[in-house]
Design an enzyme around this catalytic site. Structure first.
Site, short mmCIF file in Angstrom:
data_model
loop_
_atom_site.label_atom_id
_atom_site.label_comp_id
_atom_site.label_asym_id
_atom_site.label_seq_id
_atom_site.Cartn_x
_atom_site.Cartn_y
_atom_site.Cartn_z
CD GLU A 52 -61.51 -2.90 -0.32
OE1 GLU A 52 -62.15 -2.35 -1.23
OE2 GLU A 52 -61.09 -4.07 -0.41
CG HIS A 60 -55.23 -1.92 -7.39
ND1 HIS A 60 -54.25 -1.97 -6.42
CD2 HIS A 60 -56.38 -2.28 -6.78
CE1 HIS A 60 -54.81 -2.33 -5.27
NE2 HIS A 60 -56.09 -2.54 -5.47
NE ARG A 105 -58.82 0.58 -5.74
CZ ARG A 105 -59.50 -0.50 -6.00
NH1 ARG A 105 -59.99 -0.68 -7.20
NH2 ARG A 105 -59.70 -1.40 -5.08
CG HIS A 134 -57.75 -2.82 -10.74
ND1 HIS A 134 -57.43 -4.15 -10.58
CD2 HIS A 134 -58.72 -2.55 -9.81
CE1 HIS A 134 -58.17 -4.66 -9.59
NE2 HIS A 134 -58.96 -3.72 -9.13
NE ARG A 189 -63.56 -0.50 -9.36
CZ ARG A 189 -63.15 -1.58 -8.69
NH1 ARG A 189 -64.00 -2.32 -8.04
NH2 ARG A 189 -61.88 -1.91 -8.69
#
Ligand SMILES: Cc1cc2nc3c(=O)[nH]c(=O)nc-3n(C[C@H](O)[C@H](O)[C@H](O)COP(=O)(O)OP(=O)(O)OC[C@H]3O[C@@H](n4cnc5c(N)ncnc54)[C@H](O)[C@@H]3O)c2cc1C
Length: 512
Positions: free
Chosen positions: A104, A220, A266, A327, A362
């Site tokens: 990811e 997100h 992100r 998110h 995060r």
């Protein structure tokens, strides 16, 4: 309080360590953000990986605000917590007998364990739920935490209600573990289920607990977009498998903006998508997964394929329309490494807690893990307390929050909160909009807060308060860092390499 990964795991471990916990949730046991997690859970279990690399990636993603000791605990204890999940029966996916690891954004290694392809959260939630039942742990569903009161040396009294506050019951005194999750559904556009209204934050704040990092809300970048359709998440792991983002004209607009293009952190991808939507006037961008072999995509992401099929889309042929949404809540109720808050007898674990592991941004798939690692530490602390202390934030804000008229239209006020946060406290922020949001939220607060200081505030009053805390922290941080972007302060400023803490001004009247 709460039955997502953090609450279920703390309860199970407490039971194993000889305590008799009770689990309380405002909804059905299985209704939690945890259930919807797709991508998976991060842990350095691969042959080419190490906790040190996982730590390095977590520190880098957090934009200078990650607490190193907390992140070290997270990453070094991750393999042991995964072993616990395996022991409980979580069926992680394997390839030829070896655990399958996905990649990811902002992870330097493939280290995302998953189950049922893209049904990791569901699998964890169902497995832990079954073990909770096996262990005979008492579960009270449809029972909401409505307030907290300190009593005695180590005691916390929880005020709970199963009839929307008409009757309020007191539990304890004894330790209370907040595992009430995040606040994503306070935003008009969100990937979260409706339970995620940040109530735990508001309730802890009212009781006098310190909160930190409330300005850092993660957006997100790739959630399914279609008028009237649910905001269904298309996990980052799809980009990890090779999907790319394109605008309506087919251009890969992220190339050249960051060396990792679509696998950039992100916050960078979300802002790039939002700007592209504003620039083109087109309501979405597209995730192009057509280069991923059909069989591989269908095996890895079966739930996503089923969802897309209901809209007549086949990812091996069609681009997937996506947009960014709210998110994840990076901040929350401040804890030390053992999950203790600043209030004696009150602990926090999972998304409601601000342990310091996420900093300003995060790292993907670190949140399920956080619930386990700090859930374990809370359980041990409850059995064998060790001394620890809470580091105080660099900048402290004291917020006054008074009783109101109690006459506001609750349903309307809640919808106003969602619009205000999305429009004014969203992906691209500025001082004018933040101030306007704060003013409106204060007015809303005055109308929905109960009018006598002994009444217990309801969910809408809590929603308004949590939204105000986010807006207040966002206005205080006059720079851009991680997920917090201010167009009037677009640069990162060294002076702001510190946390913002918020506590309540001591109330004048008595409030339960
Ligand atoms: C669509 C989606 C995909 C995600 N994908 C991933 C992923 O791949 N990997 C990852 O690591 N993270 C992912 N996340 C984030 C992750 O799922 C959450 O951060 C995590 O599950 C939070 O767990 P939790 O136990 O803290 O809270 P939750 O799972 O949200 O549980 C909160 C619980 O508290 C209860 N509650 C709330 N308020 C009250 C109250 N007042 N009284 C009583 N009970 C209350 C709720 O009913 C619920 O039971 C995803 C999130 C979403 C929404």
């Amino acid at each position: 309080m709460g039955t997502g990964i953090a609450g279920l795991y703390v309860a199970l471990r407490c039971r194993e360590l000889g305590l008799r916990p009770t689990l309380i949730t405002k909804a059905r046991l299985e209704e939690a953000n945890t259930r919807y997690a797709q991508g998976g859970i991060a842990a350095a279990v691969g042959a080419d990986d190490s906790p040190a690399l996982h730590l390095q990636d977590t520190l880098r993603a957090g934009a200078g605000l990650v607490d190193r000791a907390a992140a070290k605990a997270l990453t070094y204890e991750a393999p042991a917590r995964i072993a616990d999940l395996v022991r409980y029966g979580v069926p992680f996916d394997t390839i030829e007998g070896q655990v399958a690891l996905g990649r990811e954004a902002a992870h330097s290694r493939a280290r995302i364990l998953h189950a049922g392809g893209d049904a990791t959260g569901l699998s964890i939630e169902e497995t832990l739920k079954a073990r909770v039942m096996d262990a005979g742990i008492e579960v009270r569903e449809s029972t909401a935490l409505r307030g907290l009161r300190s009593e005695g040396r180590e005691g916390m009294v929880a005020l709970v209600s199963s009839d929307r506050g008409k009757h309020v019951e007191e539990t304890g005194p004894g330790p209370v573990v907040l595992a009430t999750g995040g606040a994503g559904s306070l935003y008009r556009q969100s990937s979260n289920p409706s339970i995620a209204t940040g109530e735990g934050v508001a309730i802890a704040f009212r009781a006098g607990a310190l909160l930190t990092d409330m300005e850092f809300i993660q957006f997100h970048p790739t959630v399914f977009w279609r008028e009237g359709a649910p905001r269904y998440l298309i996990t980052e792991a799809v980009r990890g498998e090779g999907a790319v983002l394109r605008n309506e004209a087919g251009e890969r607009f992220l190339v050249g903006q960051h060396r990792d293009s679509e696998l950039a952190p992100r916050d960078i991808v979300s802002r790039a998508v939002e700007r592209e939507i504003l620039r083109t006037g087109h309501p979405c961008v597209y995730l192009d997964a057509t280069a991923i072999p059909r069989d591989r995509f269908f095996a890895r992401f079966p739930s996503i394929c089923r969802f897309l099929a209901t809209y007549g889309l086949d990812p091996s042929r069609d681009w997937i329309p996506v947009t960014p949404v709210a998110h994840y809540m990076m901040g929350g109720v401040t804890t030390d490494l053992e999950g203790r808050t600043t209030l004696r007898g009150l602990y926090a674990a999972g998304e409601v807690a601000s342990t310091g592991v996420h900093g300003a941004n995060r790292l993907a798939s670190n949140s399920l893990l956080e619930g386990l690692v700090f859930g374990e530490r809370v359980a041990r602390q409850l059995v064998h307390p060790v001394a620890a202390s809470i580091p105080l934030p660099g900048r402290m804000v004291r917020l006054d929050w008074a009783s109101g008229a109690g006459k506001g239209d609750l349903a309307r006020s809640f919808e106003q909160v969602r619009d205000l946060l999305w429009e004014n406290v969203g992906i691209l922020r500025n001082g004018t909009n933040l101030r306007a949001a704060l003013e409106e939220l204060s007015a809303l607060g005055r109308s929905v807060e109960p009018n006598d200081a002994t009444s217990v505030p309801g969910p809408v009053a809590n929603a308004v308060l949590t939204a105000s805390l986010i807006a207040r922290a966002a206005l205080t941080r006059t720079e851009s860092r991680g997920a917090h972007y201010r167009s009037d302060f677009p640069a990162r400023r060294p002076v702001w390499r510190r946390h913002i803490g918020i506590v309540r001004k001591p109330p004048t009247g008595r409030r339960r």
